[in-house]
Design an enzyme around this catalytic site. Structure first.
Site, short mmCIF file in Angstrom:
data_model
loop_
_atom_site.label_atom_id
_atom_site.label_comp_id
_atom_site.label_asym_id
_atom_site.label_seq_id
_atom_site.Cartn_x
_atom_site.Cartn_y
_atom_site.Cartn_z
N LYS A 12 0.56 -1.22 -0.11
CA LYS A 12 0.44 0.12 0.28
C LYS A 12 1.08 1.09 0.18
CE LYS A 12 -4.17 -2.32 2.50
NZ LYS A 12 -4.90 -2.54 3.21
N TYR A 26 -12.66 -3.02 -4.20
CA TYR A 26 -12.90 -2.47 -2.13
C TYR A 26 -14.69 -2.67 -2.23
CZ TYR A 26 -8.25 -2.36 0.03
OH TYR A 26 -7.39 -2.84 0.74
N ARG A 64 2.60 -6.88 9.31
CA ARG A 64 1.30 -5.70 9.59
C ARG A 64 2.16 -4.98 11.45
NH1 ARG A 64 -3.72 -7.35 7.31
NH2 ARG A 64 -3.61 -5.50 5.86
N ASN A 119 -2.23 -0.17 7.44
CA ASN A 119 -1.52 -1.04 7.19
C ASN A 119 -1.01 -2.12 6.42
OD1 ASN A 119 -3.46 -2.06 5.37
ND2 ASN A 119 -4.99 -2.97 7.22
N HIS A 145 -1.97 -5.46 1.26
CA HIS A 145 -3.28 -6.13 1.06
C HIS A 145 -2.84 -7.38 0.57
CE1 HIS A 145 -7.26 -7.21 -0.59
NE2 HIS A 145 -6.63 -7.95 -2.07
N GLU A 185 -9.64 -10.60 -8.23
CA GLU A 185 -8.19 -9.52 -7.81
C GLU A 185 -7.06 -9.27 -9.18
OE1 GLU A 185 -7.53 -9.87 -3.89
OE2 GLU A 185 -9.71 -9.00 -3.48
P1 IDP Z 1 -7.78 -7.21 5.44
O1 IDP Z 1 -6.81 -5.86 4.84
O2 IDP Z 1 -6.99 -7.95 6.84
O3 IDP Z 1 -7.59 -8.35 4.27
P2 IDP Z 1 -10.09 -5.82 5.88
O4 IDP Z 1 -11.39 -6.24 7.01
O5 IDP Z 1 -11.02 -6.95 4.50
O6 IDP Z 1 -8.74 -6.01 6.05
O7 IDP Z 1 -10.12 -4.03 5.35
C1 IDP Z 1 -9.72 -3.43 4.10
C2 IDP Z 1 -8.96 -2.75 4.71
O8 IDP Z 1 -9.71 -1.47 5.27
C3 IDP Z 1 -7.91 -3.03 5.62
O9 IDP Z 1 -6.93 -3.59 4.83
C4 IDP Z 1 -7.91 -2.11 6.29
O10 IDP Z 1 -6.48 -0.43 5.47
C5 IDP Z 1 -8.49 -0.83 6.16
N1 IDP Z 1 -9.78 -0.79 7.62
C6 IDP Z 1 -10.46 -1.44 7.73
N2 IDP Z 1 -11.62 -1.80 8.56
C7 IDP Z 1 -10.70 -0.33 9.31
C8 IDP Z 1 -11.60 -0.23 10.46
O11 IDP Z 1 -12.10 -0.18 11.25
N3 IDP Z 1 -11.01 1.56 10.49
C9 IDP Z 1 -9.87 1.53 9.38
N4 IDP Z 1 -9.30 1.20 8.68
C10 IDP Z 1 -10.00 -0.26 8.01
MG MG Z 2 -9.54 -7.84 3.34
#
Ligand code: IDP
Ligand code: MG
Length: 156
Positions: free
Chosen positions: A9, A49, A102, A112, A115, A126
């Site tokens: 990212k 997304y 992470r 974070n 992805h 994807e």
């Molecule tokens: P993942 O990347 O671990 O699969 P997902 O739940 O698919 O997590 O969420 C996609 C992305 O959205 C996360 O990697 C993060 O950057 C962002 N994200 C998810 N939940 C939150 C939140 O509660 N606050 C802020 N950003 C979030």
């Molecule tokens: Mg995800």
């Protein structure tokens, strides 16, 4: 063999962590079969997304992902999707375990770093979004003879 879509990212690129993160995948024994530095368009971010549309963090996520270049990788190996997810760690940098990408490199919940596709269906979808035909290259890797045990006929 499974192939997963990994995105380093904007924070990973800006913080000079591309090499360190790619090294982890290479050292694990996964193979890089596609790589591209690109700036994601708002349209592509929205498609990628789309399952998160409507969630409180969605607008910020799209803004973040389109704010600066990313490095998109296709990463291959037996069980690559699950292995890569494990290496990434929990979604929030604040919660991710030490030893994960992470967990070792960040503290933020939204910035974070990485992805990774979360299922074979997601990986297929994807990879098609981010790589055109011919951009994922299944090159023979000499080291494979020592990465996998081939003695039983199929790599293990
Ligand atoms: P993942 O990347 O671990 O699969 P997902 O739940 O698919 O997590 O969420 C996609 C992305 O959205 C996360 O990697 C993060 O950057 C962002 N994200 C998810 N939940 C939150 C939140 O509660 N606050 C802020 N950003 C979030
Ligand atoms: Mg995800």
């Amino acid at each position: 063999m499974e192939t997963t879509l990994i995105i380093l990212k904007p924070d990973a690129v800006q913080r000079g962590l591309m090499g360190a993160i790619i090294s982890r995948f290479e050292q694990k024994g996964l193979q890089i079969v596609g790589a591209k530095l690109t700036q994601i368009s708002p349209q592509l971010a929205a498609t990628h997304y789309e399952s998160h549309k409507g969630k409180p963090f969605y607008d910020g996520l799209v803004k973040f992902m389109t704010s600066s270049p990313v490095l998109v990788l296709a990463v291959r190996g037996i069980g690559a999707i699950t292995i890569a997810r494990g290496m990434m760690g929990a979604t929030f940098g604040s919660k991710a375990a030490p030893g994960t990408i992470r967990g070792d490199f960040g503290v933020s919940n939204s910035f974070n770093l990485i992805h990774g596709s979360d299922s074979p269906e997601a990986a297929e979808r994807e990879l098609r979004l981010f790589f055109a035909a011919g951009e994922v290259i299944g090159w023979p890797r000499h080291g494979d003879a020592w990465v996998y045990d081939h003695s039983g006929g199929k790599p293990e």
